[in-house]
Design an enzyme around this catalytic site. Sequence first.
Site, PDB file in Angstrom:
ATOM      1  N   GLU A 179      67.591   4.403 -14.285  1.00 12.65           N
ATOM      2  CA  GLU A 179      66.928   5.341 -15.190  1.00 12.65           C
ATOM      3  C   GLU A 179      67.498   6.747 -15.041  1.00 12.65           C
ATOM      4  O   GLU A 179      67.859   7.175 -13.953  1.00 12.65           O
ATOM      5  CB  GLU A 179      65.424   5.365 -14.908  1.00 12.65           C
ATOM      6  CG  GLU A 179      64.790   4.054 -15.308  1.00 12.65           C
ATOM      7  CD  GLU A 179      63.271   4.046 -15.167  1.00 12.65           C
ATOM      8  OE1 GLU A 179      62.671   3.052 -15.580  1.00 12.65           O
ATOM      9  OE2 GLU A 179      62.702   5.023 -14.659  1.00 12.65           O
TER      10      GLU A 179
ATOM     11  N   CYS B 223      59.278  13.033 -11.492  1.00 17.06           N
ATOM     12  CA  CYS B 223      59.882  12.743 -10.203  1.00 17.06           C
ATOM     13  C   CYS B 223      59.056  11.710  -9.465  1.00 17.06           C
ATOM     14  O   CYS B 223      57.846  11.819  -9.390  1.00 17.06           O
ATOM     15  CB  CYS B 223      59.950  13.999  -9.348  1.00 17.06           C
ATOM     16  SG  CYS B 223      61.182  15.124  -9.934  1.00 17.06           S
TER      17      CYS B 223
HETATM   18  N1  SAH Z   1      65.738  10.732  -2.337  1.00 15.59           N
HETATM   19  C1  SAH Z   1      65.897  12.092  -2.776  1.00 15.59           C
HETATM   20  C2  SAH Z   1      66.043  12.203  -4.276  1.00 15.59           C
HETATM   21  C3  SAH Z   1      64.818  11.804  -5.061  1.00 15.59           C
HETATM   22  S1  SAH Z   1      64.150  13.253  -5.740  1.00 15.59           S
HETATM   23  C4  SAH Z   1      64.736  12.936  -2.254  1.00 15.59           C
HETATM   24  O1  SAH Z   1      63.837  12.380  -1.665  1.00 15.59           O
HETATM   25  O2  SAH Z   1      64.788  14.155  -2.376  1.00 15.59           O
HETATM   26  C5  SAH Z   1      62.571  12.772  -6.254  1.00 15.59           C
HETATM   27  C6  SAH Z   1      61.533  13.746  -5.759  1.00 15.59           C
HETATM   28  O3  SAH Z   1      60.231  13.360  -6.254  1.00 15.59           O
HETATM   29  C7  SAH Z   1      61.419  13.766  -4.255  1.00 15.59           C
HETATM   30  O4  SAH Z   1      61.152  15.062  -3.828  1.00 15.59           O
HETATM   31  C8  SAH Z   1      60.199  12.890  -4.039  1.00 15.59           C
HETATM   32  O5  SAH Z   1      59.625  13.107  -2.793  1.00 15.59           O
HETATM   33  C9  SAH Z   1      59.320  13.303  -5.185  1.00 15.59           C
HETATM   34  N2  SAH Z   1      58.269  12.353  -5.520  1.00 15.59           N
HETATM   35  C10 SAH Z   1      58.204  11.044  -5.250  1.00 15.59           C
HETATM   36  N3  SAH Z   1      57.064  10.500  -5.736  1.00 15.59           N
HETATM   37  C11 SAH Z   1      56.407  11.501  -6.340  1.00 15.59           C
HETATM   38  C12 SAH Z   1      55.181  11.578  -7.055  1.00 15.59           C
HETATM   39  N4  SAH Z   1      54.450  10.496  -7.260  1.00 15.59           N
HETATM   40  N5  SAH Z   1      54.802  12.772  -7.539  1.00 15.59           N
HETATM   41  C13 SAH Z   1      55.584  13.865  -7.389  1.00 15.59           C
HETATM   42  N6  SAH Z   1      56.755  13.864  -6.740  1.00 15.59           N
HETATM   43  C14 SAH Z   1      57.162  12.693  -6.222  1.00 15.59           C
END
Ligand code: SAH
Length: 340
Positions: free
Chosen positions: A88, A329
Amino acid sequence: MNIHDQTITMLRNYFQSFGENPAKAKIVTRAIYKEHITDFSQITTLSATIRQKLAEDFSFTNLTLITKSETQDTSKYLFGLADGHTIETVLMKHNYGNGVCISTQVGCNMNCVFCESGKLKKVRNLETHEMVQQLLYIRDVLQIPVSHVVLMGIGEPFDNYDNTMAFIDIVTEQAGIDIATRHVTISTSGITPRIIEYANRPVLNSLAISLHAPNDELRNQLMPINKAYPLAPLIEAAKLYTQKSGKKITFAYIMIKDLNDTPDCARQLATLLKDINCYVNLIPYNKTRSTHYEPSSWERIHEFWALLKENGIKVTVRREFGGDMNAACGQLSSDYKGEI
Ligand code: SAH
């Protein structure tokens, strides 16, 4: 080999390997990324022999668009890969330009308890061309200009380090896609040795660390990666990045109700980050299908924000994109089960 795997340096080496002028690398890069050619026979400034050799050595394939969903400022694309897996990509329309959120892996091994993508388990790393083509599809096929790139889709970019670095080199190359260095943001869950390796590169992009907790005890519960790479050395690595780059680092902090949003957490976070040149980005948790967490209330978020500010931390609250269409995200999960 796919042509979209090749950085300009790789192409220079390629031409040199059979005694050709490495400057041809720039001609090829310009033709592909500025003139949007999709067939080497269209590069008429190169000899027929060279065009023929390029066509023998490199392929041009593209991703297949399976479905897309759109709201006013966010579009989510589901792409099919050559081996049948799906990924995606999200396009976000900001007032300052269009940002593309790129996935770096099929699935993810980080297993963060709050994240939908982490439920998938990593199947494989994406090849460089599969990352480049997420952007190219939007820019060239859909003809939507792209000014910003964030590596915040499915996957952990620093768990796919080499391909991610090649991707960055390709999208920032001035003779090619030419996205400004600071407009490319890598987001990592905190793989400390890779942050150090990255910080020692000559040119540095924007970097975000998904922090989400102010102490090891809580972070161990939320993000298993913290057991391998705990906070103290992670913060040191973040500092190294700020020193080498001269830029601020961003710490993303999702606000989960009654879990990491207490005033005590805010104070601990301010102490943890007091000596580092950074921003904190508070993100209201997006409720997902398979997790039971709830977003913090706005009062809590505001209180947390105010406590950080009082303690001298630069802090913003992120406006959520795509929350209503599972494109936000951490809500990307590529759960398409149909046939390609
Ligand atoms: N693996 C990398 C890249 C992914 S970025 C990282 O962890 O940074 C995606 C972002 O969205 C990350 O900061 C993650 O922690 C956040 N995220 C994951 N689930 C989420 C949710 N349900 N609500 C808001 N942010 C979330």
